[in-house]
Motif scaffolding. Sequence first.
Motif, PDB file in Angstrom:
ATOM      1  N   GLY A   1       0.805  -1.206   0.000  1.00  0.00           N
ATOM      2  CA  GLY A   1       0.000   0.000   0.000  1.00  0.00           C
ATOM      3  C   GLY A   1       0.842   1.262   0.000  1.00  0.00           C
ATOM      4  O   GLY A   1       2.077   1.221   0.041  1.00  0.00           O
TER       5      GLY A   1
ATOM      6  N   THR B   1      -1.823   7.648   0.894  1.00  0.00           N
ATOM      7  CA  THR B   1      -3.257   7.518   0.588  1.00  0.00           C
ATOM      8  C   THR B   1      -3.960   6.477   1.453  1.00  0.00           C
ATOM      9  O   THR B   1      -5.174   6.301   1.325  1.00  0.00           O
ATOM     10  CB  THR B   1      -3.450   7.148  -0.886  1.00  0.00           C
ATOM     11  N   ALA B   2      -3.213   5.779   2.304  1.00  0.00           N
ATOM     12  CA  ALA B   2      -3.799   4.661   3.060  1.00  0.00           C
ATOM     13  C   ALA B   2      -4.959   5.104   3.935  1.00  0.00           C
ATOM     14  O   ALA B   2      -5.943   4.374   4.100  1.00  0.00           O
ATOM     15  CB  ALA B   2      -2.723   3.998   3.908  1.00  0.00           C
TER      16      ALA B   2
ATOM     17  N   LYS C   1     -11.734   3.574   4.370  1.00  0.00           N
ATOM     18  CA  LYS C   1     -10.487   2.834   4.200  1.00  0.00           C
ATOM     19  C   LYS C   1     -10.032   2.276   5.546  1.00  0.00           C
ATOM     20  O   LYS C   1     -10.246   2.884   6.597  1.00  0.00           O
ATOM     21  CB  LYS C   1      -9.389   3.725   3.624  1.00  0.00           C
TER      22      LYS C   1
ATOM     23  N   ILE D   1      -5.186  -6.108  -0.025  1.00  0.00           N
ATOM     24  CA  ILE D   1      -5.573  -4.775  -0.482  1.00  0.00           C
ATOM     25  C   ILE D   1      -6.744  -4.883  -1.461  1.00  0.00           C
ATOM     26  O   ILE D   1      -6.738  -5.716  -2.370  1.00  0.00           O
ATOM     27  CB  ILE D   1      -4.379  -4.059  -1.136  1.00  0.00           C
ATOM     28  N   GLY D   2      -7.748  -4.047  -1.222  1.00  0.00           N
ATOM     29  CA  GLY D   2      -8.939  -4.063  -2.062  1.00  0.00           C
ATOM     30  C   GLY D   2     -10.046  -4.944  -1.522  1.00  0.00           C
ATOM     31  O   GLY D   2     -11.192  -4.856  -2.001  1.00  0.00           O
TER      32      GLY D   2
ATOM     33  N   GLU E   1     -15.766  -1.351   4.727  1.00  0.00           N
ATOM     34  CA  GLU E   1     -14.484  -0.660   4.600  1.00  0.00           C
ATOM     35  C   GLU E   1     -13.620  -1.417   3.593  1.00  0.00           C
ATOM     36  O   GLU E   1     -13.706  -2.641   3.474  1.00  0.00           O
ATOM     37  CB  GLU E   1     -13.755  -0.602   5.950  1.00  0.00           C
ATOM     38  N   ILE E   2     -12.778  -0.697   2.876  1.00  0.00           N
ATOM     39  CA  ILE E   2     -11.886  -1.316   1.888  1.00  0.00           C
ATOM     40  C   ILE E   2     -10.464  -1.293   2.442  1.00  0.00           C
ATOM     41  O   ILE E   2      -9.972  -0.254   2.893  1.00  0.00           O
ATOM     42  CB  ILE E   2     -11.948  -0.564   0.547  1.00  0.00           C
TER      43      ILE E   2
ATOM     44  N   SER F   1      -6.831  -0.777   2.501  1.00  0.00           N
ATOM     45  CA  SER F   1      -6.007   0.100   1.664  1.00  0.00           C
ATOM     46  C   SER F   1      -4.508  -0.129   1.850  1.00  0.00           C
ATOM     47  O   SER F   1      -3.716   0.297   1.008  1.00  0.00           O
ATOM     48  CB  SER F   1      -6.319   1.568   1.970  1.00  0.00           C
ATOM     49  N   ALA F   2      -4.107  -0.785   2.945  1.00  0.00           N
ATOM     50  CA  ALA F   2      -2.678  -1.007   3.181  1.00  0.00           C
ATOM     51  C   ALA F   2      -2.503  -2.100   4.226  1.00  0.00           C
ATOM     52  O   ALA F   2      -3.393  -2.355   5.049  1.00  0.00           O
ATOM     53  CB  ALA F   2      -1.986   0.277   3.641  1.00  0.00           C
TER      54      ALA F   2
END
Length: 804
Positions: A130, A134-135, A141, A159-160, A172-173, A175-176
């Motif tokens: 990640g 932007t995490a 996120k 991730i994702g 929630e997605i 992200s890292a």
Amino acid sequence: MFASGFGILPRRGLYGALNLLGLGLGVAVFLTMMLIVRYEYEYDSYLPGASHIYQVDDDLRPAGRAPYENSWISFVPVPFMKQDFPEINQVLRIIETPMPVRAGPVLEQDMVTLTDRNFMSVFDLPMLEGNKATALDGPGKVVLSATMARKYFGTIHAIGRRMRIDNSGEDEIVSAIVADPPPNATSDFGIIMVFPSAWLEKLPFHNWGSQWGHVWVRIDDPRAVPRIAAGLRGFPYRHPAGWTESLIRFVYGDGGLTLVPLHAVHFHNAAIGEGGVSRRLIDILGLVGLAALATAIVNYVNLATARAALRAREVAMRKVLGATRRALIGRFMGDAVALVAMAVLVGLALTELSLRWVNMLGGWNIAFDWTYVLPVSVLIVLIVGIVAGIYPALVLSSFRPAAVLAASRMPAGGRVESMLRSALVVLQFGFAIVLAVCTLVMTDQAAFVRVMDRGIAKDGVIVIDALADSSLTARQAEIVRRLADVPGVRSATRSDMYPHHTIDSNLWRRPGSDRRISVRWGRAAPGYFETIGAKLVAGRLFDEHQGNDYHAGSEQEGAGTSIVISRLTAERFGFASPEAAVGQELRADDTAHNDRIIGVIDDIRFGDAHDPMSPLLYFGRSGSFDYVAAIIRYEGASRAEEMARLRSAWARIAPDVPFSAREVTDIFAVDFRADWSYGALFGIGSAVAIGIACLGLFGLSSFNVSRRQHEIGVRKVLGAGRRQILALLVGEFLRPVLIANLIAWPVAWLFMSRWLSGFDQRIALTPWPFVIAAGGAALIALLTVLGQTVRAAANPPAESLRAG
């Protein structure tokens, strides 16, 4: 070198074995304690830029009351900190709270870190996958540690992927993914997400008195720290956020906010009663390690110098055969270093074996780190080898061959040497007795905390904190009723006041008085006092048939609302007795009406034994409320069986919320488990110290008995009986042990009186631990030398004279 060491062991027999074992034990204790100290002092050192990170604490110094400090603070000052102090590079808010987490079929309750978008600018966690920039740049996120990723997705490549937190209805997605922190980290940051927008309306963001989370700052310029710390002192007065100056002065006095460096947080939080480990205890463990090694070294040198004289004839013969003094010095030093190296190898093996048990006792995860252990071991070999070998090397190599060979007896050393050896034995046993006393006192205090009266029933009571989930708010009463039907359940209720959970406090006063008292308050549903086993001492408890006792919510409460208080609360408000408090009124600072006291219960200690008892106050509540737990009393089943029944019932009642529950005895066990573990470590240290001291005493007594055979024979010829000889020898060998008590007792009393002062409830420091430790040390020492003295006293005079 090792070949030389193995070669001299058979020749030195008992002497070599005693030296090897004693020094090996001392090295093992030293290395183990140093690994513990290193582990504790390196807390949070894995974080890049750790030296620039500071925790912001509440520093409360109210007039007329003892000052205290909180690491849990309000978020009110956060928007103003960079404004007032441009040197502060980053300001960060954090709330760590347990939440239900679901990813596919996996549903668990885990600790979630709610924070601001600049989290990574303060805590620069090592990133596995990640982008740090932007995490956490917005809601929706979530950042996972490697362990959490594997737990919920079976892989760190997550991730994702989607997961739902707190039954919010929104996924929630991921992200890292960040690396797992080491075990000596204050926070593991397993699940990190930005504050949901609804959270920003909660009390801690707007009210100084709502202390829900932690505030961290990053200050890159260390020269600015003193100025910032000075400016934070009166910060609440400059940014009152709706509080009056009189209220701020009552709460904060001359205090305000203060900075705590990250590297000091682990010990600092323990010092203010908020978890962590006492620096004093860790320092004492380090001193135990140093003293154990010093004791072993003293023992080794003592035996080495005592036995060195027996090699006088060997030295004389070597000199006659052409050996130079330099060669003899090299030989003695080489022998000493070889024996020390072998002892250190024994110590290394014992250290590696002991770490598993030490980790279990202390709750640590300490590794046997060769990068640390190896250099320290080499240093021990060199220092101890030189110290132990220097006396024989210099003194014996200076003997004149003719004088030694012509003498009928071996050189015995002077009176000064004999007194020095006795003094070293005194120090060895003194250290061991101090540790033994500390062990007895600490384990006694831990046992006292385990069984002390807390004012409530501990056995057969289970707290289910999963009921606090926000998705269950409307169903709280129904869920408790259904749990009451589980087989084995005797009663079921709910409250936000239970062991280690008293989150609300407020300032209260009697009508017409300006004297405010801080009181912990909460809500009690029907059946609460009966379920926890609280004792009524005056008045009555809440009654569902009394209109002013139970309310659906705080908005229904008004003048004359019934409250139940604890005995300590009645005392703090100046009531002459619990009975005198019944019918009187109290008013909270944030309300415009008075509440009426209907009953007084005996004091309840919900916190641990270190904390002062808190005054308590209850409202009756029939409706739903926040931070609630179901409290279950059961009987007729084992703990495991009843917990399994409740878990099964919960899965049917609330399938979307993970079951989370603990027995009250397990909650309170936290209060004494650490002290018991430290007591066990002190016990191990004292056992090893006494063992090393006895090894030294055995070696010296063997040496002295062998050298005094002629004296013993003469005494017998002159009429001394076996009992007189035995009393003479035993008294001489036990004298250092008795003197050691004169040194050890005051030191142990000072250590333990200071340690016990950290408990609000504690045992009395009686003479018994000192007597038991002294008696045990004397008995062990007596058994150590008894065999040799009995044999010496029983020898016929003629044999003793020939031996001498």
